[in-house]
Motif scaffolding. Structure first.
Motif, short mmCIF file in Angstrom:
data_model
loop_
_atom_site.label_atom_id
_atom_site.label_comp_id
_atom_site.label_asym_id
_atom_site.label_seq_id
_atom_site.Cartn_x
_atom_site.Cartn_y
_atom_site.Cartn_z
N THR A 1 0.90 -1.07 0.09
CA THR A 1 -0.06 -0.09 -0.10
C THR A 1 0.85 1.14 -0.03
O THR A 1 0.52 2.27 0.39
CB THR A 1 -0.90 -0.28 1.12
OG1 THR A 1 -0.24 -0.11 2.30
CG2 THR A 1 -2.07 -0.97 0.98
N GLY A 2 2.07 1.13 -0.71
CA GLY A 2 2.95 2.54 -0.96
C GLY A 2 3.78 2.85 0.01
O GLY A 2 4.50 3.79 -0.11
N THR B 1 -3.20 2.53 3.10
CA THR B 1 -4.55 3.26 2.52
C THR B 1 -5.83 2.95 3.20
O THR B 1 -6.56 3.74 3.36
CB THR B 1 -4.58 2.47 0.97
OG1 THR B 1 -4.52 1.16 0.90
CG2 THR B 1 -3.50 3.10 -0.11
N TRP C 1 0.92 5.24 -8.65
CA TRP C 1 -0.29 4.84 -8.54
C TRP C 1 -1.43 4.48 -9.59
O TRP C 1 -1.32 5.42 -10.49
CB TRP C 1 -1.28 5.59 -7.31
CG TRP C 1 -0.35 5.82 -6.21
CD1 TRP C 1 0.31 6.86 -5.53
CD2 TRP C 1 -0.34 5.15 -4.78
NE1 TRP C 1 1.04 6.70 -4.53
CE2 TRP C 1 0.27 5.53 -3.87
CE3 TRP C 1 -1.19 3.72 -4.67
CZ2 TRP C 1 0.60 5.09 -2.78
CZ3 TRP C 1 -1.03 3.38 -3.30
CH2 TRP C 1 -0.10 3.94 -2.33
N ASP C 2 -2.22 3.48 -9.64
CA ASP C 2 -2.93 3.20 -10.97
C ASP C 2 -4.49 4.12 -10.28
O ASP C 2 -5.55 3.40 -9.84
CB ASP C 2 -3.22 1.92 -11.32
CG ASP C 2 -4.15 1.52 -12.36
OD1 ASP C 2 -4.51 2.44 -13.04
OD2 ASP C 2 -4.76 0.50 -12.67
N LEU D 1 -6.90 7.25 -3.18
CA LEU D 1 -6.04 6.88 -2.02
C LEU D 1 -6.64 6.70 -0.56
O LEU D 1 -6.52 5.83 0.15
CB LEU D 1 -4.68 7.55 -1.86
CG LEU D 1 -3.82 7.43 -3.13
CD1 LEU D 1 -2.59 7.97 -2.88
CD2 LEU D 1 -3.57 6.12 -3.67
N LEU E 1 -4.19 -0.63 -5.58
CA LEU E 1 -4.10 0.52 -6.21
C LEU E 1 -2.51 0.99 -6.54
O LEU E 1 -2.24 1.92 -7.61
CB LEU E 1 -4.24 1.63 -5.27
CG LEU E 1 -5.81 1.74 -4.84
CD1 LEU E 1 -6.12 3.00 -3.96
CD2 LEU E 1 -6.87 1.87 -6.10
N LEU E 2 -1.52 0.19 -5.96
CA LEU E 2 -0.04 0.58 -6.26
C LEU E 2 0.41 -0.26 -7.58
O LEU E 2 0.31 -1.25 -7.73
CB LEU E 2 0.71 -0.02 -5.12
CG LEU E 2 2.11 0.33 -5.05
CD1 LEU E 2 2.50 1.90 -5.09
CD2 LEU E 2 2.88 -0.53 -4.08
N ARG F 1 6.76 0.88 -6.62
CA ARG F 1 7.31 1.91 -5.64
C ARG F 1 9.09 2.20 -6.21
O ARG F 1 9.39 1.40 -6.86
CB ARG F 1 7.81 1.16 -4.29
CG ARG F 1 6.29 1.01 -3.43
CD ARG F 1 6.82 0.54 -2.12
NE ARG F 1 7.77 -0.68 -2.44
CZ ARG F 1 8.69 -0.58 -1.06
NH1 ARG F 1 8.65 0.25 -0.13
NH2 ARG F 1 9.56 -1.62 -1.24
#
Length: 406
Positions: free
Chosen positions: A132-133, A328, A377-378, A385, A393-394, A397
């Motif tokens: 999640t980023g 997220t 992110w898509d 987010l 969603l990622l 990185r």
């Protein structure tokens, strides 16, 4: 071709720099990365002349700073799903803790686990954060509460930073709970935590910050002040679990010591908020614990806004009160439960979270000179987010400027 230089184009950028467009957004941007740092960022039309580079075309994706989880208890043994059932049947957090559950039950499991077992289980939780980023995570001790296990936890945290593409900051949380063997002599345990364990961990290079839990079921203002005095002597910054279950003066204590942050703060009064503002203390909001404990008193969000206190958001990933391993999801909960705007929440997981870890000069925004820790992110707009729960969603990185697929 200079492989230490990379160009990102065909992207929209949420720089998270304050004071301009919402999210610091650039609609058609470019990011030039050199030797792991951002050399230039701006509109693609303004891209200056530069040397030949490796170019990543991102297909219109959004790029944000890598997310920062600035409050976790990622390293621990066992879990407390049984206590989760108890709370659903009506037991309170305080009742479970006073009956020998809560933090103390995690202490038993953590002491029994090997370093390898602690590392392996923490890595599984870390997978949820990186997916999640997250590119930076703070990890606390506090489930050892003896010399050997506190240092064991901190060694595992350092190993995570050494063996993964995640930046790790460690916090010594020796004053988390009184271990059972010291129930008859809590003062003796405070002496040991302050005068023996912290200096030993610091001497081994295992500690970046010092934390404590200031509550009637944990430690008093006076006991925490002793720990913070020792931290000051060692040149270590402090942060504090403050005013989560009651107004115990924790926010004011954090302000008195110039803490990086005061975390939870559901019961902080306006006087405490004012003290935080004057001292520049970040408020770290932990909506996972608020959800799991079914609390009804939210942090004083409007007071924090009114007094200009910066607000970070974190998972508080832990075995008892916040088994949350999605950054997220934490953003969503901060918006839904605490009424943060999506921009406030995302700033809380980037620019403000970096401030809460003393890393604002290095990470947290996409600016020239900062480390190129990025999340791609898509999504079609940054608010997604904070909107989706459970949707991947990622896209990728970048850590120190190099891409890593999720």
């Amino acid at each position: 071709m200079n492989r230490s230089t990379r160009l990102l184009i065909n992207c929209r950028i949420a720089t998270m720099v304050a004071g301009g467009e919402p999210y610091g957004a650039i609609a058609d941007g470019a990011i030039l990365i050199r030797d792991g740092r951002i050399a230039w960022v701006g509109a693609r039309a303004d891209l200056p002349d530069h040397e030949a580079v490796e170019t990543d075309r991102l297909g219109g994706a959004w790029v944000t700073p890598g997310l920062i989880d600035c409050h976790t208890h990622l390293v621990f043994g066992g879990d407390r799903s049984g206590e989760f059932e108890q709370r659903l049947e009506g037991a309170t957090y305080e009742e479970i803790a006073r009956a020998g559950g809560g933090i103390v039950s995690s202490v038993k499991a953590t002491r029994a686990a090997s370093e390898e077992q602690l590392f392996d289980s923490a890595m599984r939780r870390l997978d949820g954060l990186t997916a999640t980023g997250v590119t930076t995570v703070e990890i606390k001790s506090g489930y050892g509460l003896d010399h050997e296990t506190e240092l064991k936890m901190l060694r595992v945290a350092r190993r995570i930073g050494a063996e993964t593409n995640v930046r790790v900051r460690t916090s010594y949380l020796g004053l988390h709970a009184v271990p059972p063997e010291w129930n008859a002599d809590r003062g003796g345990y405070v002496d040991k935590a302050v005068d023996e364990i912290l200096p030993a961990a610091h001497a081994e290079g295992l500690v970046d910050m010092v934390d404590a839990y200031c509550e009637p079921i944990a430690f008093s203002v006076e006991e925490v002040a002793r720990l913070f005095d020792k931290a000051r002597d060692l040149g270590l910054p402090v942060k504090l679990h403050a005013d989560q279950l009651s107004d115990g003066g924790g926010a004011a204590l954090a302000a008195r010591y110039g803490a990086l942050s005061a975390d939870h703060i559901e019961h902080t009064t306006e006087a405490g908020v004012r003290a935080m503002a004057e001292a520049g203390v970040v408020a770290v909001l932990l909506p996972g614990a608020y959800l799991m404990l079914r609390e009804t008193t939210p942090p004083p969000i409007q007071l924090l806004r009114d007094h200009g206190v910066a607000m970070a958001v974190a998972t508080d990933c832990n075995p008892g009160t916040s088994p949350l391993a999605s950054m997220t999801a934490a953003l969503n909960l901060a918006c839904v439960q605490f009424r943060l705007t999506p921009e406030e929440a995302l700033a809380g997981a980037t620019r403000i979270a970096a401030q809460a870890l003393g890393l604002a000069d290095e990470i947290g925004t996409i600016e020239a000179g900062k480390v190129a820790d990025l999340a791609v992110w898509d999504i079609t707009r940054p608010a997604e987010l904070c909107y989706w729960l459970g949707k991947p969603l990622l896209a990728s990185r970048y850590v120190d400027g190099w891409p890593e697929q999720p």
